[in-house]
Design a protein around this motif. Structure first.
Motif, mmCIF file in Angstrom:
data_model
loop_
_atom_site.group_PDB
_atom_site.id
_atom_site.type_symbol
_atom_site.label_atom_id
_atom_site.label_comp_id
_atom_site.label_asym_id
_atom_site.label_seq_id
_atom_site.Cartn_x
_atom_site.Cartn_y
_atom_site.Cartn_z
ATOM 1 N N ASP A 123 0.843 -1.197 0.000
ATOM 2 C CA ASP A 123 0.000 0.000 0.000
ATOM 3 C C ASP A 123 0.875 1.241 0.000
ATOM 4 O O ASP A 123 1.868 1.310 0.720
ATOM 5 N N MET A 124 0.472 2.222 -0.802
ATOM 6 C CA MET A 124 1.255 3.440 -0.931
ATOM 7 C C MET A 124 0.312 4.619 -1.168
ATOM 8 O O MET A 124 -0.621 4.520 -1.961
ATOM 9 N N ASP A 125 0.559 5.716 -0.503
ATOM 10 C CA ASP A 125 -0.146 6.971 -0.752
ATOM 11 C C ASP A 125 0.757 7.789 -1.670
ATOM 12 O O ASP A 125 1.815 8.259 -1.255
ATOM 13 N N ILE A 126 0.368 7.946 -2.933
ATOM 14 C CA ILE A 126 1.259 8.594 -3.901
ATOM 15 C C ILE A 126 1.328 10.114 -3.744
ATOM 16 O O ILE A 126 2.067 10.765 -4.477
ATOM 17 N N GLN A 127 0.628 10.670 -2.759
ATOM 18 C CA GLN A 127 0.782 12.103 -2.491
ATOM 19 C C GLN A 127 2.227 12.435 -2.128
ATOM 20 O O GLN A 127 2.695 13.537 -2.388
ATOM 21 N N GLY A 128 2.930 11.473 -1.549
ATOM 22 C CA GLY A 128 4.334 11.685 -1.184
ATOM 23 C C GLY A 128 5.211 11.854 -2.403
ATOM 24 O O GLY A 128 5.918 12.856 -2.534
ATOM 25 N N ILE A 129 5.175 10.893 -3.346
ATOM 26 C CA ILE A 129 6.058 10.971 -4.510
ATOM 27 C C ILE A 129 5.665 12.089 -5.462
ATOM 28 O O ILE A 129 6.490 12.563 -6.233
ATOM 29 N N LEU A 130 4.405 12.525 -5.391
ATOM 30 C CA LEU A 130 3.961 13.640 -6.229
ATOM 31 C C LEU A 130 4.265 14.997 -5.589
ATOM 32 O O LEU A 130 3.994 16.033 -6.184
ATOM 33 N N GLY A 131 4.831 14.992 -4.381
ATOM 34 C CA GLY A 131 5.178 16.235 -3.702
ATOM 35 C C GLY A 131 3.971 17.010 -3.203
ATOM 36 O O GLY A 131 4.069 18.201 -2.939
ATOM 37 N N MET A 132 2.846 16.355 -3.042
ATOM 38 C CA MET A 132 1.620 17.025 -2.606
ATOM 39 C C MET A 132 1.577 17.256 -1.102
ATOM 40 O O MET A 132 0.972 18.214 -0.639
ATOM 41 N N ASP A 133 2.195 16.352 -0.342
ATOM 42 C CA ASP A 133 2.151 16.432 1.112
ATOM 43 C C ASP A 133 3.499 15.967 1.665
ATOM 44 O O ASP A 133 3.826 14.784 1.574
ATOM 45 N N PRO A 134 4.285 16.875 2.235
ATOM 46 C CA PRO A 134 5.614 16.499 2.742
ATOM 47 C C PRO A 134 5.551 15.543 3.936
ATOM 48 O O PRO A 134 6.558 14.943 4.299
ATOM 49 N N GLU A 135 4.385 15.375 4.534
ATOM 50 C CA GLU A 135 4.232 14.465 5.674
ATOM 51 C C GLU A 135 3.984 13.023 5.228
ATOM 52 O O GLU A 135 4.042 12.107 6.039
ATOM 53 N N VAL A 136 3.700 12.822 3.940
ATOM 54 C CA VAL A 136 3.424 11.479 3.422
ATOM 55 C C VAL A 136 4.720 10.907 2.864
ATOM 56 O O VAL A 136 5.378 11.541 2.032
ATOM 57 N N ARG A 137 5.089 9.733 3.318
ATOM 58 C CA ARG A 137 6.336 9.112 2.853
ATOM 59 C C ARG A 137 6.209 8.711 1.390
ATOM 60 O O ARG A 137 5.119 8.498 0.880
ATOM 61 N N ASN A 138 7.334 8.570 0.724
ATOM 62 C CA ASN A 138 7.362 8.208 -0.689
ATOM 63 C C ASN A 138 7.162 6.712 -0.921
ATOM 64 O O ASN A 138 6.744 6.309 -2.000
ATOM 65 N N GLY A 139 7.489 5.903 0.055
ATOM 66 C CA GLY A 139 7.454 4.449 -0.115
ATOM 67 C C GLY A 139 6.188 3.800 0.404
ATOM 68 O O GLY A 139 5.188 4.458 0.676
ATOM 69 N N PHE A 140 6.269 2.492 0.531
ATOM 70 C CA PHE A 140 5.133 1.713 1.008
ATOM 71 C C PHE A 140 4.799 2.044 2.457
ATOM 72 O O PHE A 140 5.686 2.255 3.272
#
Length: 186
Positions: A123-140
């Protein structure tokens, strides 16, 4: 009455593995390996990766053949979908490593396998890799591995196979423990 001993064959040469372990105990410096993947950008998010050479047992080594992989992103990311995403390759690596471990441990413990299937989800929240939310990690956030194993063994023995495979899995270790990664321009 004569009872024949059932021959276990899961395709793993445990004698050779144990022999290698013993030999490396006498020369631990030879146990240091460097694995390599060579990646070349094609276009967009599409890359081709080759695996061919590595270093181990104190010298340069080669696989029997060159293995190539395509990596890309799906069309929902405005990409061309020429291959799995890099994070899907991580799941592939985890599934393959744990499954190989199950086979090796089963062979060593005298358990005949009939089939082993693993489903790996991450499971991954892609808001991290898209730079939308700095609190969301880029990985799983979470990874689940679910095995279906048919073997000549009790459920407890099969669970013990999985536990030992997990304990010795290099990819499981990579995902669950911090690893120093240095990225630089050559």
């Amino acid at each position: 009455m004569h009872t024949a001993t059932q021959q276990i064959d899961n395709g793993v040469n445990v004698t050779a593995l144990l022999g290698a372990r013993e030999a490396l105990a006498q020369a631990p410096q030879a146990a240091r390996f460097t694995w390599r993947a060579h990646c070349e950008w094609i276009r967009g998010t599409h890359s081709q990766i080759a695996v061919e050479d590595f270093h181990g047992l104190g010298e340069a080594q080669q696989h029997r053949s060159r293995f190539t992989y395509q990596a890309d992103h799906p069309e929902v990311f405005a990409a061309e979908d020429h291959g799995p995403t890099p994070v899907e390759y991580v799941l592939v690596g985890l599934a393959a490593c744990l499954t190989a471990g199950v086979a090796a441990v089963a062979q060593h413990r005298g358990i005949q396998l009939r089939s082993v299937k693993a489903m790996v989800e991450g499971d991954m929240d892609i808001q991290g890799i898209l730079g939308m939310d700095p609190e969301v990690r880029n990985g799983f956030d979470d990874i689940r591995v679910m095995f279906e194993i048919d073997a000549d063994a009790s459920r407890a023995d099969i669970e013990a196979l999985i536990a030992q495979s997990q304990k010795r899995s290099a990819v499981y270790d990579l995902l669950t423990n911090p690893t120093h990664v240095k990225v630089e321009l050559k």
